[in-house]
Write an enzyme that holds these catalytic residues in place. Structure first.
Site, PDB file in Angstrom:
ATOM      1  N   GLU A 152       0.856  -1.165   0.051  1.00 23.82           N
ATOM      2  CA  GLU A 152      -0.065  -0.095   0.199  1.00 23.82           C
ATOM      3  C   GLU A 152       0.722   1.250   0.022  1.00 23.82           C
ATOM      4  O   GLU A 152       0.363   2.225  -0.572  1.00 23.82           O
ATOM      5  CB  GLU A 152      -0.865   0.043   1.224  1.00 23.82           C
ATOM      6  CG  GLU A 152      -2.286   0.673   1.075  1.00 23.82           C
ATOM      7  CD  GLU A 152      -3.288   0.133   2.055  1.00 23.82           C
ATOM      8  OE1 GLU A 152      -4.178  -0.166   1.630  1.00 23.82           O
ATOM      9  OE2 GLU A 152      -3.007   0.716   3.256  1.00 23.82           O
ATOM     10  N   HIS A 181      10.187 -25.488   1.953  1.00 24.75           N
ATOM     11  CA  HIS A 181       9.506 -26.553   1.002  1.00 24.75           C
ATOM     12  C   HIS A 181       8.381 -26.130  -0.096  1.00 24.75           C
ATOM     13  O   HIS A 181       8.385 -26.690  -1.192  1.00 24.75           O
ATOM     14  CB  HIS A 181       8.911 -27.704   2.080  1.00 24.75           C
ATOM     15  CG  HIS A 181       9.835 -28.078   3.117  1.00 24.75           C
ATOM     16  ND1 HIS A 181      10.759 -29.062   2.618  1.00 24.75           N
ATOM     17  CD2 HIS A 181       9.750 -27.938   4.338  1.00 24.75           C
ATOM     18  CE1 HIS A 181      11.250 -29.359   3.834  1.00 24.75           C
ATOM     19  NE2 HIS A 181      10.878 -28.588   4.860  1.00 24.75           N
ATOM     20  N   LYS A 295     -12.893   0.782  -3.444  1.00 23.33           N
ATOM     21  CA  LYS A 295     -13.934   1.245  -2.128  1.00 23.33           C
ATOM     22  C   LYS A 295     -15.113   1.988  -2.672  1.00 23.33           C
ATOM     23  O   LYS A 295     -16.330   1.645  -2.261  1.00 23.33           O
ATOM     24  CB  LYS A 295     -13.126   1.942  -1.112  1.00 23.33           C
ATOM     25  CG  LYS A 295     -12.186   1.085  -0.344  1.00 23.33           C
ATOM     26  CD  LYS A 295     -11.694   2.027   0.795  1.00 23.33           C
ATOM     27  CE  LYS A 295     -10.814   1.319   1.832  1.00 23.33           C
ATOM     28  NZ  LYS A 295     -10.479   2.088   2.677  1.00 23.33           N
TER      29      LYS A 295
END
Length: 305
Positions: A152, A181, A295
């Site tokens: 951000e 892994h 948003k």
């Protein structure tokens, strides 16, 4: 106690969870419920604040200009820390001491600035992925917070002059040795477009030493008396050495132990490093215009429900 945290007082996820649990708790004859809200203390902005005044709930502020990712050392972060039993004085003390350690403009005397300069230099050479990999499962959530901090703050389309630069790195959260892994094949043999950051813990709260209950299996004898902490240190050192052998960019932060003081130091160091890099890249590390785009779309869609 329910503690909804939302600057606007309208955040969908926060208000959905708060409304649900508030209603469920009210229905129960076994629970005595309290509420404390953390929001913008302006009745024209936050309906959550209006609810708090109406119900005489305790209120804490979210300061103007401090984005969610940076608020861990102010009310939202400190209320959360206190609720889970952290020593917030030690947490703030660690941050303060890191601030004092990063006052110099000299790279040799300012670790956060050095970190930012090295990453900026790497970005100039096309490194656009950053892995944060503590060798402690307890720090998994720190990596998840850092993903938001990096994405951000530095993931910006334009610089401060309005030029399109598409700056930033894709953050990846990992935990050693589990993700050795899962991810190390890519780190070791994939494109050289990544910087890997390890976090090593020198001393653990608990020392787990293995015994071998299968004494008849000769290949398992090597685990008898093995400390899990020692095994993690071996795994980290091996990962680091393998990356170095192929010229793969990596760094290691060493914490004496996991406690509030050193966590405060580390988080403040990472925040400061990101802020410095924003200045080096000439992007605003404190806004999030891309987030605002979705948003607004969400609000429009919700209004049509």
């Amino acid at each position: 106690m329910l503690v909804p945290i939302s600057k606007s007082g309208t955040t969908l996820e926060t208000l959905a969870a708060f409304s649900y649990f508030y209603e469920q708790c009210q229905k129960s004859s076994l629970l005595q419920m309290e509420v404390a809200v953390v929001t913008d203390l302006d009745e024209d902005i936050s309906p959550l604040y209006n609810l708090a005044k109406e119900n005489v709930w305790q209120c804490f502020d979210i300061k103007e200009g401090i984005g969610g990712r940076f608020c861990i050392f102010s009310d939202p972060g400190l209320i959360t820390a206190a609720a889970i039993g952290m020593d917030i004085d030690a947490f703030l003390c660690g941050a303060r001491d890191m601030e004092n350690a990063c006052q110099s403009a000299s790279l040799g005397e300012n670790p956060a600035l050095l970190n930012a300069v090295l990453k900026y230099a790497a970005a100039e050479k096309g490194v656009d992925i950053e892995v944060f990999m503590p060798y402690a499962a307890k720090m998994k959530s720190v990596g998840e917070w850092y993903v938001q901090l990096l994405a951000e703050s530095l993931g910006k389309r334009k610089d401060r002059e309005g030029n399109v630069v598409y700056y930033g790195r894709t953050p990846v959260s990992a935990v050693g040795s589990t993700d050795m892994h899962a991810q190390t094949q890519q780190h070791q043999d994939g494109k050289k477009d990544k910087v890997i950051q390890f976090v090593e813990i020198l001393e653990r709260e608990q020392q787990i030493v293995l015994n071998n209950p299968f004494t008849h299996i000769s290949s398992l004898k090597k685990y008898d008396g093995l400390s899990v902490d020692h095994a993690l240190k071996i795994a980290l050192a091996a990962n680091e050495e393998a990356l170095n052998s192929d010229g793969r960019l990596n760094a290691k932060y060493i914490l004496p132990r996991i406690d509030e003081y050193y966590l405060g130091q580390l988080l403040y160091f990472l925040m400061l490093s990101v802020a410095y890099e924003g200045e080096l890249a000439d992007v605003d590390a404190y806004d999030q215009p891309g987030v605002e785009t979705y948003k607004q779309i969400m609000k429009q869609k919700m209004s049509h429900q």
